[in-house]
Write a protein that holds these residues in place. Structure first.
Motif, PDB file in Angstrom:
ATOM      1  N   PRO A   5       0.755  -1.427  -0.082  1.00  0.00           N
ATOM      2  CA  PRO A   5      -0.146   0.104  -0.453  1.00  0.00           C
ATOM      3  C   PRO A   5       1.082   0.994   0.061  1.00  0.00           C
ATOM      4  CG  PRO A   5      -1.254  -1.450   1.444  1.00  0.00           C
ATOM      5  CD  PRO A   5       0.580  -1.876   0.863  1.00  0.00           C
ATOM      6  N   LEU A   6       0.425   2.281  -0.877  1.00  0.00           N
ATOM      7  CA  LEU A   6       1.368   3.469  -0.196  1.00  0.00           C
ATOM      8  C   LEU A   6       0.217   4.715  -0.324  1.00  0.00           C
ATOM      9  CD1 LEU A   6       2.059   2.871  -4.764  1.00  0.00           C
ATOM     10  CD2 LEU A   6       3.430   3.111  -2.734  1.00  0.00           C
ATOM     11  N   HIS A  30     -15.329   2.288  -5.602  1.00  0.00           N
ATOM     12  CA  HIS A  30     -15.662   1.135  -6.782  1.00  0.00           C
ATOM     13  C   HIS A  30     -14.781   0.015  -7.034  1.00  0.00           C
ATOM     14  CE1 HIS A  30     -17.069   5.097  -8.493  1.00  0.00           C
ATOM     15  NE2 HIS A  30     -17.693   4.415  -8.925  1.00  0.00           N
ATOM     16  N   GLU A  31     -14.323   0.140  -5.618  1.00  0.00           N
ATOM     17  CA  GLU A  31     -14.024  -1.304  -5.181  1.00  0.00           C
ATOM     18  C   GLU A  31     -12.493  -1.840  -6.050  1.00  0.00           C
ATOM     19  OE1 GLU A  31     -17.295  -4.095  -4.964  1.00  0.00           O
ATOM     20  OE2 GLU A  31     -17.689  -3.374  -2.772  1.00  0.00           O
ATOM     21  N   GLY A  61      -9.944  -9.685   1.263  1.00  0.00           N
ATOM     22  CA  GLY A  61      -9.763 -10.278   2.458  1.00  0.00           C
ATOM     23  C   GLY A  61      -8.827 -10.924   3.127  1.00  0.00           C
ATOM     24  N   HIS A  62      -7.397 -10.081   3.042  1.00  0.00           N
ATOM     25  CA  HIS A  62      -6.118 -10.377   3.836  1.00  0.00           C
ATOM     26  C   HIS A  62      -5.837  -9.641   4.829  1.00  0.00           C
ATOM     27  CE1 HIS A  62      -5.086  -7.671   0.515  1.00  0.00           C
ATOM     28  NE2 HIS A  62      -4.218  -7.325   1.111  1.00  0.00           N
ATOM     29  N   ALA A  63      -5.008  -9.795   5.772  1.00  0.00           N
ATOM     30  CA  ALA A  63      -4.368  -8.762   7.379  1.00  0.00           C
ATOM     31  C   ALA A  63      -2.836  -8.326   6.251  1.00  0.00           C
ATOM     32  CB  ALA A  63      -3.760  -9.718   7.768  1.00  0.00           C
ATOM     33  N   HIS A  64      -2.812  -6.793   7.231  1.00  0.00           N
ATOM     34  CA  HIS A  64      -1.611  -6.337   7.092  1.00  0.00           C
ATOM     35  C   HIS A  64      -0.562  -6.508   7.762  1.00  0.00           C
ATOM     36  CE1 HIS A  64      -4.995  -4.750   4.053  1.00  0.00           C
ATOM     37  NE2 HIS A  64      -4.023  -4.690   3.493  1.00  0.00           N
ATOM     38  N   PHE A  65       0.166  -5.847   7.424  1.00  0.00           N
ATOM     39  CA  PHE A  65       1.739  -5.047   8.666  1.00  0.00           C
ATOM     40  C   PHE A  65       2.182  -4.358   8.193  1.00  0.00           C
ATOM     41  CE2 PHE A  65       5.731  -5.323  10.391  1.00  0.00           C
ATOM     42  CZ  PHE A  65       5.434  -6.161  11.367  1.00  0.00           C
ATOM     43  N   HIS A  66       2.048  -3.014   9.839  1.00  0.00           N
ATOM     44  CA  HIS A  66       2.573  -2.205   9.621  1.00  0.00           C
ATOM     45  C   HIS A  66       3.919  -1.804  10.119  1.00  0.00           C
ATOM     46  CE1 HIS A  66       1.486   2.745  10.080  1.00  0.00           C
ATOM     47  NE2 HIS A  66       2.557   2.739  10.404  1.00  0.00           N
ATOM     48  N   CYS A  67       5.069  -1.708  10.185  1.00  0.00           N
ATOM     49  CA  CYS A  67       6.221  -1.600  10.407  1.00  0.00           C
ATOM     50  C   CYS A  67       6.529  -0.114  11.800  1.00  0.00           C
ATOM     51  CB  CYS A  67       7.500  -1.080   9.206  1.00  0.00           C
ATOM     52  SG  CYS A  67       8.638  -0.884  10.420  1.00  0.00           S
ATOM     53  N   ALA A  75      -7.261  -2.903  -5.471  1.00  0.00           N
ATOM     54  CA  ALA A  75      -7.542  -4.701  -5.082  1.00  0.00           C
ATOM     55  C   ALA A  75      -6.904  -5.611  -6.683  1.00  0.00           C
ATOM     56  CB  ALA A  75      -9.338  -4.494  -5.047  1.00  0.00           C
ATOM     57  N   VAL A  76      -7.219  -6.484  -6.220  1.00  0.00           N
ATOM     58  CA  VAL A  76      -6.196  -7.666  -6.702  1.00  0.00           C
ATOM     59  C   VAL A  76      -7.582  -8.646  -7.451  1.00  0.00           C
ATOM     60  CG1 VAL A  76      -5.094 -10.265  -7.129  1.00  0.00           C
ATOM     61  CG2 VAL A  76      -4.454  -7.336  -5.843  1.00  0.00           C
ATOM     62  N   ASP A  77      -8.264  -8.993  -6.335  1.00  0.00           N
ATOM     63  CA  ASP A  77     -10.107  -9.738  -6.815  1.00  0.00           C
ATOM     64  C   ASP A  77     -10.982  -9.310  -6.457  1.00  0.00           C
ATOM     65  OD1 ASP A  77      -9.583 -10.188  -3.805  1.00  0.00           O
ATOM     66  OD2 ASP A  77      -8.598 -12.106  -4.336  1.00  0.00           O
TER      67      ASP A  77
END
Length: 143
Positions: free
Chosen positions: A40-41, A72-73, A96-102, A90-92
């Motif tokens: 993500p940017l 518009h997803e 439905g996936h999680a994220h990691f924030h440093c 959005a890939v699909d």
């Protein structure tokens, strides 16, 4: 000047048109950038990538473009502890996936392989549209 981000027609242009939108130069370039980023940017990072690609834009148009893509997803938005929204293509269908924030460098990473299944019983009348799962810690580059 021809943008290094622009090809005709692009997958991004086709995806935008399929959602009933105009495939403007900015929309196509932003979706291309998000699709290639691998993480993500922030608004500012997308702006720098547009500048690097020779795509003229202003901050308001970029905010509106990102909002349109989310609505518009075609992209999703991830919040961080630094109060900065970050965006990823959005890939699909669905997100439905999680994220990691440093915590050190502030980068946010998609954890595509982590597809959480959340069994939640909401009170009558409630409907869940979205949920976020974010892990916080140090990324491999900061450890």
């Amino acid at each position: 000047m021809t943008s290094s981000l622009e090809t005709t027609p692009t997958n991004s242009a086709l995806r935008i048109a399929a959602r009933g939108g105009r495939a403007t130069r900015t929309r196509v370039a932003v979706l291309d950038i998000l699709s290639r980023a691998g993480r993500p940017l922030s608004h500012d990072e997308v702006g720098v990538a547009l500048d690097d690609g020779g795509v003229e834009h202003d901050r308001v148009t970029l905010y509106r473009t990102l909002d349109w893509l989310v609505t518009h997803e075609l992209a999703h938005r991830v919040s961080g502890t630094d109060r900065v929204w970050r965006f990823n293509a959005a890939v699909d269908e669905g997100h439905g996936h999680a994220h990691f924030h440093c915590a050190r460098c502030g980068s946010v990473f998609c954890l595509e392989s982590l597809q959480p299944t959340i069994a939640a019983t909401l009170p009558a009348g409630f409907r869940c549209e979205r949920a976020e799962l974010t892990f916080y810690g140090d990324c491999p580059n900061c450890r």
